[in-house]
Design an enzyme around this catalytic site. Sequence first.
Site, PDB file in Angstrom:
ATOM      1  CG  ASP A  14      26.402  23.529  62.175  1.00 28.24           C
ATOM      2  OD1 ASP A  14      27.643  23.612  62.099  1.00 28.24           O
ATOM      3  OD2 ASP A  14      25.701  22.966  61.324  1.00 28.24           O
ATOM      4  NE  ARG A  94      13.042  23.913  62.049  1.00 26.55           N
ATOM      5  CZ  ARG A  94      13.322  22.735  62.608  1.00 26.55           C
ATOM      6  NH1 ARG A  94      12.472  22.186  63.463  1.00 26.55           N
ATOM      7  NH2 ARG A  94      14.430  22.092  62.321  1.00 26.55           N
ATOM      8  CG  ASP A 123      13.911  23.341  58.843  1.00 27.66           C
ATOM      9  OD1 ASP A 123      12.689  23.264  58.602  1.00 27.66           O
ATOM     10  OD2 ASP A 123      14.613  22.353  59.097  1.00 27.66           O
ATOM     11  CB  SER A 174      21.551  16.347  58.714  1.00 25.16           C
ATOM     12  OG  SER A 174      20.587  17.313  59.086  1.00 25.16           O
TER      13      SER A 174
HETATM   14  N1  ARG Z   1      13.067  18.006  54.432  1.00 22.13           N
HETATM   15  C1  ARG Z   1      12.339  18.190  55.631  1.00 22.13           C
HETATM   16  C2  ARG Z   1      11.610  19.507  55.594  1.00 22.13           C
HETATM   17  O1  ARG Z   1      11.964  20.347  54.835  1.00 22.13           O
HETATM   18  C3  ARG Z   1      13.192  18.078  56.862  1.00 22.13           C
HETATM   19  C4  ARG Z   1      14.273  19.101  57.010  1.00 22.13           C
HETATM   20  C5  ARG Z   1      15.170  18.906  58.208  1.00 22.13           C
HETATM   21  N2  ARG Z   1      15.809  17.651  58.107  1.00 22.13           N
HETATM   22  C6  ARG Z   1      16.980  17.304  58.606  1.00 22.13           C
HETATM   23  N3  ARG Z   1      17.350  16.093  58.460  1.00 22.13           N
HETATM   24  N4  ARG Z   1      17.763  18.148  59.182  1.00 22.13           N
HETATM   25  O2  ARG Z   1      10.681  19.727  56.329  1.00 22.13           O
END
Ligand code: ARG
Length: 416
Positions: A14, A94, A123, A174
Amino acid sequence: MKKKIILAYSGGVDTSVAIKWLQEKYKVDVIAVTIDVGNEKDFKVVRQKALKVGAKKALVIDGKELFVKYFIFPALQANALYEGQYPLATALSRPLMAKLLVDTAAAEGATAIAHGCTGKGNDQVRLEVGINALAPDMKILAPAREWGMTREETIKYAQDNGIPIPVTKKSPYSIDENLWGKSIECGVLEDPWAEPPADAYTWTKSPDEAPSKPQYIEIGFEKGIPVSLDGKKMEGIALIQKMNETAGKHGIGRIDHIENRVVGIKSREIYEAPAAVVLIQAHQALEAMTMSKDQLRFKQKVSVECADLIYNGLWFSQLNRDLSAYILSSQRYVTGTVRVKLFKGQATVVGRKSPWSLYNLSLATYDKGDKFDQKAAEGFIHLWGLPVKTQAQIQLLGDKEGPLSIMGPDEEKKKK
Ligand code: ARG
């Protein structure tokens, strides 16, 4: 001269497609910025890929030390667990990324920051709220939210544009990972009834394949921060890495969470967070030893607020500053050593000691040396129970249903 855009670059399909797409759509130079928060990644390869795909410049920033000092350890001191389960690895990274992206944008004279998040996740919220807080005039671009391509179309776009797609069998999941844990979603995990297959886990052994002998470790804390393992002083990064490895080997740190996203969706996420799970447990055990009942109760409430605020992307709020000040203050006496037994997927605190321990053997013991004044209990109970006794005499004993009415009508009928 072309305008410059900073792109938060992971090296995945991506964000690689985003390099090309941004150049074409906005006629800009893309500076790829990859932030190392302790992911198991070859950053040289990531950087080369960004350049190959067409980035004007590709930077890798080591954020590990900042991450541990300003994000992981404060979250540990707070015992921050979202919905009681998730140690917030992704969520904590983040705001740090937002900060480093904003700094890089300023240093490079870039006018916008782009990221690869879709419109369904948390995110995007965390990054954008963070960037907005730190650089209110910065333009933000979210190509994956804009381009409206399906997964297949994205891959087709990549192929058409000579963007390398990993030839090895791509993980069906992911994944996001850093020092504090790994987040795993998508694929079969989207079925909340399906047990995560073995290949979803890479940091932890399956508990049934874990060593058949327990391992004991001693974690030393100073003011709520872990500073040693088995008596050996260690820096934060190394200590966390070591804990991940050791506890992971014993199958500790697997979490299966149906969580409530900021954007209103319930999602199923698998986490591996061996160090976080053990350290939070050990830290709580030391707090139980060194803080009063009231402090512990109050801190639990603050802890829930901290976890929510981190999850919800509100790191740079003044509320966070206020709560952090409380958390920090609460850690003044959280110094000592905790002994943890690691065995078959379970971490169990089996010992704790502290120079500030409030545990007083001569008060607690049932053996010789008891200093507790048992006679004082009588007067205490008299006053403690006075309101209940008073109320019972007026409202309960006169009730024709009798004392059982306190359990409610249904329960009572069953009893009769
Ligand atoms: N659900 C988790 C959060 O909101 C992780 C998000 C990213 N996870 C991922 N597998 N891309 O902090």
